[in-house]
Write an enzyme that holds these catalytic residues in place. Structure first.
Site, PDB file in Angstrom:
ATOM      1  N   ASP A   1       0.855  -1.190   0.000  1.00 15.40           N
ATOM      2  CA  ASP A   1       0.000   0.000   0.000  1.00 15.40           C
ATOM      3  C   ASP A   1       0.886   1.233   0.000  1.00 15.40           C
ATOM      4  O   ASP A   1       2.085   1.157   0.300  1.00 15.40           O
ATOM      5  CB  ASP A   1      -0.927   0.009   1.220  1.00 15.40           C
ATOM      6  CG  ASP A   1      -1.868   1.205   1.228  1.00 15.40           C
ATOM      7  OD1 ASP A   1      -2.420   1.534   0.161  1.00 15.40           O
ATOM      8  OD2 ASP A   1      -2.031   1.841   2.288  1.00 15.40           O
ATOM      9  N   SER A   2       0.262   2.376  -0.277  1.00 14.56           N
ATOM     10  CA  SER A   2       1.002   3.634  -0.273  1.00 14.56           C
ATOM     11  C   SER A   2       1.359   4.093   1.139  1.00 14.56           C
ATOM     12  O   SER A   2       2.229   4.941   1.313  1.00 14.56           O
ATOM     13  CB  SER A   2       0.180   4.729  -0.964  1.00 14.56           C
ATOM     14  OG  SER A   2      -1.021   4.972  -0.249  1.00 14.56           O
TER      15      SER A   2
ATOM     16  N   TYR B   1      -0.461   8.487  -3.027  1.00 17.78           N
ATOM     17  CA  TYR B   1      -0.376   8.128  -4.438  1.00 17.78           C
ATOM     18  C   TYR B   1      -1.459   8.804  -5.280  1.00 17.78           C
ATOM     19  O   TYR B   1      -1.324   8.910  -6.495  1.00 17.78           O
ATOM     20  CB  TYR B   1      -0.548   6.614  -4.600  1.00 17.78           C
ATOM     21  CG  TYR B   1       0.665   5.776  -4.315  1.00 17.78           C
ATOM     22  CD1 TYR B   1       1.863   6.328  -3.860  1.00 17.78           C
ATOM     23  CD2 TYR B   1       0.616   4.402  -4.510  1.00 17.78           C
ATOM     24  CE1 TYR B   1       2.960   5.532  -3.604  1.00 17.78           C
ATOM     25  CE2 TYR B   1       1.714   3.596  -4.268  1.00 17.78           C
ATOM     26  CZ  TYR B   1       2.889   4.149  -3.812  1.00 17.78           C
ATOM     27  OH  TYR B   1       3.977   3.356  -3.566  1.00 17.78           O
ATOM     28  N   GLY B   2      -2.545   9.205  -4.641  1.00 14.97           N
ATOM     29  CA  GLY B   2      -3.753   9.576  -5.368  1.00 14.97           C
ATOM     30  C   GLY B   2      -3.615  10.701  -6.368  1.00 14.97           C
ATOM     31  O   GLY B   2      -4.321  10.730  -7.374  1.00 14.97           O
TER      32      GLY B   2
ATOM     33  N   CYS C   1      -4.427  -1.172  -2.105  1.00 17.97           N
ATOM     34  CA  CYS C   1      -4.440   0.244  -2.464  1.00 17.97           C
ATOM     35  C   CYS C   1      -5.292   0.388  -3.713  1.00 17.97           C
ATOM     36  O   CYS C   1      -5.033  -0.294  -4.721  1.00 17.97           O
ATOM     37  CB  CYS C   1      -3.011   0.717  -2.730  1.00 17.97           C
ATOM     38  SG  CYS C   1      -2.862   2.396  -3.396  1.00 17.97           S
ATOM     39  N   ASN C   2      -6.314   1.231  -3.667  1.00 17.47           N
ATOM     40  CA  ASN C   2      -7.196   1.387  -4.821  1.00 17.47           C
ATOM     41  C   ASN C   2      -6.479   2.033  -6.004  1.00 17.47           C
ATOM     42  O   ASN C   2      -6.629   1.592  -7.142  1.00 17.47           O
ATOM     43  CB  ASN C   2      -8.414   2.229  -4.427  1.00 17.47           C
ATOM     44  CG  ASN C   2      -9.416   1.453  -3.613  1.00 17.47           C
ATOM     45  OD1 ASN C   2     -10.409   0.939  -4.116  1.00 17.47           O
ATOM     46  ND2 ASN C   2      -9.167   1.344  -2.314  1.00 17.47           N
ATOM     47  N   THR C   3      -5.687   3.083  -5.745  1.00 23.47           N
ATOM     48  CA  THR C   3      -4.949   3.731  -6.828  1.00 23.47           C
ATOM     49  C   THR C   3      -3.949   2.755  -7.436  1.00 23.47           C
ATOM     50  O   THR C   3      -3.795   2.680  -8.661  1.00 23.47           O
ATOM     51  CB  THR C   3      -4.223   4.985  -6.321  1.00 23.47           C
ATOM     52  OG1 THR C   3      -5.150   5.828  -5.629  1.00 23.47           O
ATOM     53  CG2 THR C   3      -3.612   5.763  -7.470  1.00 23.47           C
TER      54      THR C   3
ATOM     55  N   GLU D   1      -2.928   9.814   7.454  1.00 24.38           N
ATOM     56  CA  GLU D   1      -1.488   9.652   7.670  1.00 24.38           C
ATOM     57  C   GLU D   1      -0.971  10.563   8.786  1.00 24.38           C
ATOM     58  O   GLU D   1      -0.037  10.216   9.494  1.00 24.38           O
ATOM     59  CB  GLU D   1      -0.729   9.938   6.367  1.00 24.38           C
ATOM     60  CG  GLU D   1      -0.971   8.933   5.260  1.00 24.38           C
ATOM     61  CD  GLU D   1      -0.190   7.641   5.429  1.00 24.38           C
ATOM     62  OE1 GLU D   1       0.963   7.706   5.895  1.00 24.38           O
ATOM     63  OE2 GLU D   1      -0.742   6.571   5.115  1.00 24.38           O
TER      64      GLU D   1
ATOM     65  N   CYS E   1     -10.754   3.823  -1.084  1.00 27.91           N
ATOM     66  CA  CYS E   1      -9.348   3.970  -0.703  1.00 27.91           C
ATOM     67  C   CYS E   1      -9.204   3.237   0.617  1.00 27.91           C
ATOM     68  O   CYS E   1     -10.057   3.393   1.509  1.00 27.91           O
ATOM     69  CB  CYS E   1      -8.972   5.444  -0.550  1.00 27.91           C
ATOM     70  SG  CYS E   1      -7.299   5.704   0.115  1.00 27.91           S
ATOM     71  N   THR E   2      -8.153   2.449   0.771  1.00 35.01           N
ATOM     72  CA  THR E   2      -8.030   1.655   2.000  1.00 35.01           C
ATOM     73  C   THR E   2      -7.727   2.509   3.221  1.00 35.01           C
ATOM     74  O   THR E   2      -7.802   2.015   4.352  1.00 35.01           O
ATOM     75  CB  THR E   2      -6.957   0.555   1.843  1.00 35.01           C
ATOM     76  OG1 THR E   2      -5.743   1.125   1.350  1.00 35.01           O
ATOM     77  CG2 THR E   2      -7.436  -0.519   0.869  1.00 35.01           C
ATOM     78  N   HIS E   3      -7.401   3.788   3.029  1.00 39.25           N
ATOM     79  CA  HIS E   3      -7.285   4.698   4.169  1.00 39.25           C
ATOM     80  C   HIS E   3      -8.659   5.082   4.725  1.00 39.25           C
ATOM     81  O   HIS E   3      -8.803   5.372   5.914  1.00 39.25           O
ATOM     82  CB  HIS E   3      -6.559   5.993   3.764  1.00 39.25           C
ATOM     83  CG  HIS E   3      -5.081   5.870   3.614  1.00 39.25           C
ATOM     84  ND1 HIS E   3      -4.500   5.223   2.545  1.00 39.25           N
ATOM     85  CD2 HIS E   3      -4.057   6.326   4.387  1.00 39.25           C
ATOM     86  CE1 HIS E   3      -3.187   5.281   2.668  1.00 39.25           C
ATOM     87  NE2 HIS E   3      -2.886   5.947   3.765  1.00 39.25           N
TER      88      HIS E   3
END
Length: 282
Positions: free
Chosen positions: A10-11, A42-43, A73-75, A152, A184-186
């Site tokens: 993931d980012s 990353y988005g 990570c979706n992106t 983050e 988004c996994t965040h």
């Protein structure tokens, strides 16, 4: 092959929402996770650049030895899933297809909202998958680029975040959605902020959590699942790596994951490679 861990990339911190679900659904499986916190988010990056980063992380985990790769990570999924599936000798799973299927199953009025990074929304991959499966679906997508930095930087419950979230999500009320994909996994880390704003009538779809159900099915299909007996002989291990601060990552992860002794190792980016350097324990 069965004894090898499942690799997750993931980012940043968001992929830990997927790992948490893996610990719940697949307790016999070992895990190795790499978060690219040094280059997060990353988005807003071009998908070609994200694809390059995803390949760097994939190579790092392949050298460690994994039996399956999960792009948590979706992106990253939008940028690199097809390419990794074609070129790697192991199964590769992304988070977009499972999230889309879950949303179609959940919706009652065929109005589905999507929130994600700029890269994920502009890739239109969610839209394409949803409309391929049902031409009755109405899709409403919204990029929420500030959410990843909020997570983050641990600013989830600030008053400013609540106000910003209300502004981002206001249009979904007018559109009458009954299902919202957290693309988004965040974003699942912000459920306690997002949920009250969209209201209890809107079902929140955690695309990362849905992904583990697919991982479980593929482990069985490829005969890669570890049994309780195998796990008793060799207990599951959990390794975590970050290109950012190991101390910061450990502090965040230990509040989110049910792991008593959590070790995080630092990596650095050298040219085209990601290299392990040191570790801390928390």
């Amino acid at each position: 092959m069965k004894h090898l861990p499942i690799g997750y990339i993931d980012s940043g911190f968001g992929g830990l929402t997927v790992v948490k679900e893996s610990l719940k659904q697949l307790p016999n499986e070992s895990i190795i996770f790499l978060g690219d916190n040094a280059r997060c988010p990353y988005g807003s990056r071009p998908l070609s650049e994200v694809k390059h980063y995803i390949w760097q992380m994939a190579h790092f985990l392949m050298e460690k030895g994994i039996k399956m790769l999960v792009i948590a990570c979706n992106t990253g999924t939008a940028a690199a899933l097809d390419d990794l599936r074609f070129n790697l000798p192991i199964p590769v799973v992304g988070v977009i297809h499972p999230g889309s299927r879950a949303a179609i199953k959940a919706t009652l009025n065929d109005k589905i909202g999507i929130i994600g990074t700029i890269g994920t929304v502009e890739s239109h991959l969610y839209d394409e998958i949803l409309l391929e499966k049902s031409d009755q679906i109405e899709v409403y997508a919204k990029a929420c680029p500030d959410f990843v930095p909020i997570v983050e930087e641990n600013r989830i419950f600030s008053e400013e975040t609540k106000q910003l979230t209300q502004e981002y999500l206001a249009e979904f009320k007018e559109q009458g959605i009954d299902t919202l994909i957290l693309g988004c996994t965040h974003y699942p880390l912000m459920k306690r902020v997002i949920g009250p704003i969209v209201g209890p009538e809107v079902k929140l779809i955690d695309s990362g959590a849905e992904t583990i159900s697919e991982v479980s099915a593929l482990l069985d299909y490829f005969n890669l699942s570890r049994t309780v007996e195998e796990a008793n002989l060799k207990p599951a291990s959990h390794q975590f790596f970050t290109t950012g601060s190991a101390e910061t990552f450990a502090e965040f992860a230990k509040t989110w994951l049910p792991i008593a002794s959590l070790e995080v190792k630092s990596c650095r980016i050298e040219g085209e490679k990601i290299i392990e350097i040191n570790h801390c324990e928390s």
